[in-house]
Design a protein around this motif. Structure first.
Motif, mmCIF file in Angstrom:
data_model
loop_
_atom_site.group_PDB
_atom_site.id
_atom_site.type_symbol
_atom_site.label_atom_id
_atom_site.label_comp_id
_atom_site.label_asym_id
_atom_site.label_seq_id
_atom_site.Cartn_x
_atom_site.Cartn_y
_atom_site.Cartn_z
ATOM 1 N N ILE A 73 0.793 -1.188 0.082
ATOM 2 C CA ILE A 73 0.029 -0.025 -0.068
ATOM 3 C C ILE A 73 0.754 1.263 -0.065
ATOM 4 N N GLN A 74 2.070 1.208 0.921
ATOM 5 C CA GLN A 74 2.795 2.443 0.814
ATOM 6 C C GLN A 74 3.523 2.652 -0.291
ATOM 7 N N ILE A 75 3.705 1.761 -1.307
ATOM 8 C CA ILE A 75 4.323 2.169 -2.673
ATOM 9 C C ILE A 75 3.342 1.780 -3.875
ATOM 10 N N ALA A 76 2.192 2.130 -3.638
ATOM 11 C CA ALA A 76 1.202 1.478 -4.475
ATOM 12 C C ALA A 76 1.187 2.424 -6.137
ATOM 13 N N LEU A 107 3.207 -0.009 -10.787
ATOM 14 C CA LEU A 107 2.787 -0.096 -12.234
ATOM 15 C C LEU A 107 4.179 -0.399 -12.829
ATOM 16 N N LEU A 108 5.274 0.108 -12.466
ATOM 17 C CA LEU A 108 6.651 0.112 -12.905
ATOM 18 C C LEU A 108 7.193 -1.394 -12.767
ATOM 19 N N ALA A 119 10.054 -3.936 -5.965
ATOM 20 C CA ALA A 119 9.587 -2.572 -5.784
ATOM 21 C C ALA A 119 10.122 -2.203 -4.183
ATOM 22 N N ILE A 120 9.739 -3.136 -3.390
ATOM 23 C CA ILE A 120 10.307 -2.898 -1.813
ATOM 24 C C ILE A 120 11.571 -3.226 -1.800
ATOM 25 N N LEU A 121 12.124 -4.053 -2.775
ATOM 26 C CA LEU A 121 13.758 -3.930 -2.552
ATOM 27 C C LEU A 121 14.603 -3.219 -3.122
ATOM 28 N N LYS A 122 13.894 -2.233 -3.917
ATOM 29 C CA LYS A 122 14.780 -1.397 -4.903
ATOM 30 C C LYS A 122 15.886 -0.726 -4.254
ATOM 31 N N ASN A 123 15.824 -0.459 -2.896
ATOM 32 C CA ASN A 123 16.812 0.432 -2.207
ATOM 33 C C ASN A 123 17.600 -0.597 -1.341
#
Length: 337
Positions: free
Chosen positions: A227-230, A234-235, A242-246
């Protein structure tokens, strides 16, 4: 009793957590905003379904899923659902094999290497009969659960997320029904194959409640993170990335490995449901039947399955809702046992 209960619990979780679930895609498709109540209902529905399926298979001392299916959907629909389960398990396993090929590509390996590797591993697994599947689940599933939970909690802490800040409205509660239903057919197939190996009702309660609660907790934390990175999802084809990107490359590699574990355990569960059904007709060692089935699947992994999935999954969703309804209305049956 506890050890055996945990063994069945890991089998249930291994059947349920496929690449779609572990990657976050399946959760995001069904849940998202205002879904806390939906996930709570899923825990209840899932636990009750597992309880009923395991009690039926235990009472029947079944070695394949048809006796369980007959009691759940009735004699008239047994033949139809028998065919649907077989096709469902077959197509899902092909998708898992394709997923292994895609995972191999993520590590810079040719697509077919990933497919051949998982095929060989599955054949080796069934050299020990059903015991091989149960043993590998006891090893891989705890690693998968701990790894996934660690990443999600680390993300929650790093981002300072509140776990219970989205309970003011719960308009998506109906999502609990199709999400639970999606996982019902493979559970009937897999748990129906081990009824003769369950020794007590205590094992059934541990496995049913334990698997529901664990999946519910992980689903809730996972969904809360997504929800936090909704806006970014889409990318990403795989929301987990998306959670692991950093995070570090090492963490990304580790989670890619865990995704493969999820693919492998789901493929193993699918094959278990298929071969135990076939073994009731052809009396060959399991590993021989497994080899023939997997070889027949390899050519199909090179075909695009997006159109097949888009047609079959909605159909299975509707069919599974009927099975789920039958399972949830089985308290009358439970009183008799």
């Amino acid at each position: 009793m506890i050890r055996s209960g945990l063994k069945w619990m890991f089998l249930i979780i291994g059947t349920t957590i496929g690449a779609g679930y572990a990657s976050g895609r399946e959760l995001w498709e069904f849940f998202g905003h205002e879904s806390g109540l939906a996930i709570l209902l899923f825990v209840i529905f899932f636990s009750v379904s597992c309880l009923v399926i395991m009690k039926v298979s235990y009472r029947r001392q079944s070695t394949e899923y048809r006796p369980v299916l007959r009691e759940v959907v009735g004699k008239r629909l047994t033949r139809f659902y028998d065919f649907m389960i077989f096709i469902y398990l077959y197509t899902t396993t092909i998708v898992m094999l394709s997923g292994s090929g895609a995972t191999g590509q993520a590590f810079g390996l040719p697509y077919w290497w990933g497919i051949i590797f998982i095929v060989l591993m599955l054949i080796l697994l069934f050299l020990k009969d059903i015991r091989g599947v149960l043993s590998i689940n006891e090893i891989l599933i705890p690693v998968l659960l701990i790894g996934l939970l660690y990443v999600l909690l680390q993300f929650t802490i790093d981002e300072g997320l509140a776990l219970f800040s989205h309970w003011h409205e719960q308009r998506n509660w109906m999502a609990a029904f199709p999400f639970t239903a999606l996982n019902i057919l493979p559970l009937v197939a897999v748990l129906g194959a081990v009824g003769n190996k369950v020794k007590s009702l205590g094992e059934i309660w541990i496995a049913s409640i334990g698997s529901g609660v664990i999946l519910g907790v992980i689903s809730y934390i996972y969904n809360n993170s997504l929800i936090q990175i909704a806006d970014e999802l889409l990318l990403y084809e795989i929301p987990l990335f998306a959670i692991l990107k950093n995070y570090s490359f090492g963490m990304l590699t580790f989670m890619s490995l865990l995704l493969w574990f999820a693919i492998f355990t789901t493929a193993a569960a699918g094959i278990l449901g298929i071969v135990t059904r076939i073994k009731s007709i052809v009396h060959y060692p399991l590993w021989v039947i497994v080899s023939v089935i997997l070889i027949s699947m390899i050519p199909l992994t090179f075909i695009g399955f997006s159109s097949l999935i888009s047609i079959t999954y909605p159909l299975y969703g509707i069919l599974n809702l009927y099975v789920l309804t039958r399972l949830l209305l089985f308290p009358l049956w439970l009183k008799k046992t």
